[in-house]
Write an enzyme that holds these catalytic residues in place. Sequence first.
Site, PDB file in Angstrom:
ATOM      1  N   ASN A  13      41.473  78.441 -46.738  1.00  0.00           N
ATOM      2  CA  ASN A  13      41.311  77.128 -46.909  1.00  0.00           C
ATOM      3  C   ASN A  13      40.087  76.972 -47.547  1.00  0.00           C
ATOM      4  O   ASN A  13      39.133  77.242 -47.336  1.00  0.00           O
ATOM      5  CB  ASN A  13      41.074  76.536 -45.551  1.00  0.00           C
ATOM      6  CG  ASN A  13      40.681  74.983 -45.574  1.00  0.00           C
ATOM      7  OD1 ASN A  13      40.898  74.323 -46.572  1.00  0.00           O
ATOM      8  ND2 ASN A  13      40.096  74.400 -44.439  1.00  0.00           N
ATOM      9  N   LYS A  15      38.644  74.076 -49.049  1.00  0.00           N
ATOM     10  CA  LYS A  15      37.874  73.043 -48.600  1.00  0.00           C
ATOM     11  C   LYS A  15      37.468  72.468 -50.053  1.00  0.00           C
ATOM     12  O   LYS A  15      38.172  72.363 -50.907  1.00  0.00           O
ATOM     13  CB  LYS A  15      36.601  73.252 -47.957  1.00  0.00           C
ATOM     14  CG  LYS A  15      36.890  74.078 -46.703  1.00  0.00           C
ATOM     15  CD  LYS A  15      35.827  74.259 -45.611  1.00  0.00           C
ATOM     16  CE  LYS A  15      36.166  75.139 -44.787  1.00  0.00           C
ATOM     17  NZ  LYS A  15      35.290  75.123 -43.510  1.00  0.00           N
ATOM     18  N   HIS A  99      42.409  68.960 -39.920  1.00  0.00           N
ATOM     19  CA  HIS A  99      41.391  69.744 -39.760  1.00  0.00           C
ATOM     20  C   HIS A  99      40.410  69.016 -39.102  1.00  0.00           C
ATOM     21  O   HIS A  99      39.998  67.916 -39.365  1.00  0.00           O
ATOM     22  CB  HIS A  99      40.975  70.335 -41.504  1.00  0.00           C
ATOM     23  CG  HIS A  99      39.984  71.411 -41.142  1.00  0.00           C
ATOM     24  ND1 HIS A  99      38.891  71.023 -41.062  1.00  0.00           N
ATOM     25  CD2 HIS A  99      40.242  72.754 -41.483  1.00  0.00           C
ATOM     26  CE1 HIS A  99      37.950  72.274 -41.207  1.00  0.00           C
ATOM     27  NE2 HIS A  99      38.984  73.535 -41.385  1.00  0.00           N
ATOM     28  N   GLU A 101      37.205  68.857 -39.754  1.00  0.00           N
ATOM     29  CA  GLU A 101      36.497  68.052 -40.922  1.00  0.00           C
ATOM     30  C   GLU A 101      36.874  66.876 -41.283  1.00  0.00           C
ATOM     31  O   GLU A 101      36.212  65.866 -41.424  1.00  0.00           O
ATOM     32  CB  GLU A 101      36.047  69.264 -42.059  1.00  0.00           C
ATOM     33  CG  GLU A 101      35.228  70.141 -41.665  1.00  0.00           C
ATOM     34  CD  GLU A 101      35.552  71.685 -42.465  1.00  0.00           C
ATOM     35  OE1 GLU A 101      36.021  71.374 -43.854  1.00  0.00           O
ATOM     36  OE2 GLU A 101      34.723  72.543 -42.242  1.00  0.00           O
ATOM     37  N   GLU A 171      41.312  76.257 -34.160  1.00  0.00           N
ATOM     38  CA  GLU A 171      40.123  76.323 -34.661  1.00  0.00           C
ATOM     39  C   GLU A 171      39.022  75.803 -33.744  1.00  0.00           C
ATOM     40  O   GLU A 171      38.736  74.555 -33.821  1.00  0.00           O
ATOM     41  CB  GLU A 171      40.028  75.708 -36.159  1.00  0.00           C
ATOM     42  CG  GLU A 171      41.246  76.041 -37.179  1.00  0.00           C
ATOM     43  CD  GLU A 171      40.797  76.049 -38.218  1.00  0.00           C
ATOM     44  OE1 GLU A 171      40.449  77.125 -39.014  1.00  0.00           O
ATOM     45  OE2 GLU A 171      40.601  74.809 -38.825  1.00  0.00           O
ATOM     46  N   GLY A 177      32.813  77.912 -39.852  1.00  0.00           N
ATOM     47  CA  GLY A 177      31.713  78.125 -40.695  1.00  0.00           C
ATOM     48  C   GLY A 177      30.236  78.166 -40.022  1.00  0.00           C
ATOM     49  O   GLY A 177      29.382  78.161 -40.759  1.00  0.00           O
ATOM     50  N   SER A 217      35.328  81.372 -38.652  1.00  0.00           N
ATOM     51  CA  SER A 217      34.522  82.545 -39.082  1.00  0.00           C
ATOM     52  C   SER A 217      35.340  83.935 -39.053  1.00  0.00           C
ATOM     53  O   SER A 217      34.882  84.934 -38.920  1.00  0.00           O
ATOM     54  CB  SER A 217      33.360  82.628 -38.174  1.00  0.00           C
ATOM     55  OG  SER A 217      32.571  81.341 -38.593  1.00  0.00           O
TER      56      SER A 217
END
Length: 254
Positions: A13, A15, A99, A101, A171, A177, A217
């Site tokens: 991914n 991003k 996701h 985010e 996730e 991250g 991660s």
Amino acid sequence: MNRRYRKTVIAGNWKMNMTATETKKFAEELKKIMPRAKWCDTLICVPACNIQTAAKAFKDLRISVGAENVYFEEKGAYTGEISPAMLVDAGVKYVVIGHSERREYFAESDETVNKKVLKAFEYGITPIVCCGESLTQREQGITIDWIRQQIKIAFLNVPADKAAEAVIAYEPIWAIGTGKVATTEQAQEVCGAIRACIAEIYDEATAEAIRIQYGGSVSAGSAPELFAQPDIDGGLVGGASLKPDFGKIVCYNK
Ligand code: PEP
């Protein structure tokens, strides 16, 4: 649950990273360290404007191209959005939906996730449905309840034969991250609970078929143990998919 029938699926991914020029360079670097990925389904989800470049650049490596988002309407006055037909036409096979985010910065809700999942299936695109708890929710002990709710809403009105083809990415938000990987036990526990939830919504056969990834991660170091868990069928990889080291994650079993 029996892993034999499920092919590992490893997804990058990107991003909001990588220009088209950088995409071509990345593919060249990857070719130096990675053979054609036949043992697992491999894909990289890229920014929309790079989809066509990526599809061409990754073809030799047997890496599919995915999108990072899709809109749930067919066409019209939705400035800035990308329709499923546009993605299909550009060569997209998978799309990341929900996701964390997008939920945090773009107000995506479980309801919009469900609409997008239904639309992706309508167009033959495999959704990678993301779910995950915050650190506070984990500390409050409500992780499993939270994830079950996300899954139940995401799959509303999705028929069993379609659900069986979906990919779910677990996730934990606190692991994305941050360099903090969930322990193998934590990841397996939640992925197992997701599979049990799918069995409850549908049946055992659907639960056995659906593929569940861990994301947060993931690195070349942590991938082999994570992907060996009975309910973890691969990973959704952010930061580490931006470096040719992604090839090492794909070769986790070599
Ligand atoms: C992600 O973007 O889905 C992700 C898991 O990122 P990272 O691997 O960088 O934690």
